[in-house]
Design a protein around this motif. Structure first.
Motif, PDB file in Angstrom:
ATOM      1  N   ILE A   1       1.011  -1.027  -0.063  1.00  0.00           N
ATOM      2  CA  ILE A   1      -0.200   0.068  -0.237  1.00  0.00           C
ATOM      3  C   ILE A   1       1.122   1.153   0.122  1.00  0.00           C
ATOM      4  O   ILE A   1       1.068   2.514  -0.672  1.00  0.00           O
ATOM      5  N   TYR A   2       2.354   1.629   0.342  1.00  0.00           N
ATOM      6  CA  TYR A   2       2.764   2.591   1.188  1.00  0.00           C
ATOM      7  C   TYR A   2       3.715   3.132  -0.201  1.00  0.00           C
ATOM      8  O   TYR A   2       3.629   3.821  -0.524  1.00  0.00           O
TER       9      TYR A   2
ATOM     10  N   GLY B   1       2.077   6.530  -6.980  1.00  0.00           N
ATOM     11  CA  GLY B   1       0.470   7.020  -7.242  1.00  0.00           C
ATOM     12  C   GLY B   1      -0.219   6.097  -7.883  1.00  0.00           C
ATOM     13  O   GLY B   1      -0.802   6.815  -8.188  1.00  0.00           O
ATOM     14  N   LYS B   2      -0.206   4.737  -7.359  1.00  0.00           N
ATOM     15  CA  LYS B   2      -1.080   4.217  -7.901  1.00  0.00           C
ATOM     16  C   LYS B   2      -2.093   3.712  -6.617  1.00  0.00           C
ATOM     17  O   LYS B   2      -2.627   2.635  -6.873  1.00  0.00           O
ATOM     18  N   PHE B   3      -2.017   4.389  -5.765  1.00  0.00           N
ATOM     19  CA  PHE B   3      -2.790   4.459  -4.847  1.00  0.00           C
ATOM     20  C   PHE B   3      -3.448   5.368  -3.783  1.00  0.00           C
ATOM     21  O   PHE B   3      -1.979   6.693  -3.301  1.00  0.00           O
TER      22      PHE B   3
ATOM     23  N   VAL C   1     -10.826   4.929  -1.364  1.00  0.00           N
ATOM     24  CA  VAL C   1     -10.634   3.189  -1.150  1.00  0.00           C
ATOM     25  C   VAL C   1     -11.147   2.388  -2.128  1.00  0.00           C
ATOM     26  O   VAL C   1     -11.521   1.543  -2.690  1.00  0.00           O
ATOM     27  N   ASP C   2     -12.717   2.030  -1.460  1.00  0.00           N
ATOM     28  CA  ASP C   2     -13.901   2.007  -2.697  1.00  0.00           C
ATOM     29  C   ASP C   2     -13.435   2.516  -4.315  1.00  0.00           C
ATOM     30  O   ASP C   2     -14.045   1.851  -5.107  1.00  0.00           O
ATOM     31  N   GLU C   3     -13.469   3.725  -4.498  1.00  0.00           N
ATOM     32  CA  GLU C   3     -13.633   3.823  -5.886  1.00  0.00           C
ATOM     33  C   GLU C   3     -12.287   3.599  -6.778  1.00  0.00           C
ATOM     34  O   GLU C   3     -12.146   2.814  -8.139  1.00  0.00           O
TER      35      GLU C   3
ATOM     36  N   ASP D   1     -12.409   1.180  -9.621  1.00  0.00           N
ATOM     37  CA  ASP D   1     -11.672   1.168 -11.012  1.00  0.00           C
ATOM     38  C   ASP D   1     -11.056  -0.098 -11.384  1.00  0.00           C
ATOM     39  O   ASP D   1     -10.989  -0.387 -12.768  1.00  0.00           O
ATOM     40  N   LYS D   2     -10.604  -0.623 -10.011  1.00  0.00           N
ATOM     41  CA  LYS D   2      -9.494  -1.985 -10.206  1.00  0.00           C
ATOM     42  C   LYS D   2     -10.890  -3.310 -11.148  1.00  0.00           C
ATOM     43  O   LYS D   2      -9.713  -4.018 -11.665  1.00  0.00           O
ATOM     44  N   LEU D   3     -11.889  -3.113 -10.467  1.00  0.00           N
ATOM     45  CA  LEU D   3     -12.739  -4.233 -10.475  1.00  0.00           C
ATOM     46  C   LEU D   3     -13.188  -3.944 -12.548  1.00  0.00           C
ATOM     47  O   LEU D   3     -13.596  -4.353 -12.605  1.00  0.00           O
TER      48      LEU D   3
END
Length: 71
Positions: A35-36, A42-44, A62-64, A68-70
């Motif tokens: 995550i860090y 700039g990916k999270f 986080v939900d967005e 986006d990944k789904l």
């Protein structure tokens, strides 16, 4: 009469829940270091400072990211 303005105000004042790292990790299925690292790349989404060393993420960001990944 004031209904459209009330609706507009409520949408602009959308309240998001702040979530701490353990919940973020649980939601996205990633470890702390990933995550860090992804944040620095700039990916999270980046967290907000709560005071001292405490940080939290906006739950809707986080939900967005998950949505986006789904997609």
């Amino acid at each position: 009469m004031g209904e459209p303005m009330e609706k507009e105000l409520s949408e602009s004042r959308r309240v998001t829940r702040l979530i701490r790292l353990p919940e973020v990790m649980n939601r996205v299925g990633l470890g702390r270091s990933t995550i860090y690292r992804w944040m620095s790349e700039g990916k999270f989404p980046k967290p907000v400072q709560l005071g001292g060393h405490a940080v939290a993420w906006a739950g809707d960001e986080v939900d967005e990211w998950i949505a986006d990944k789904l997609a």
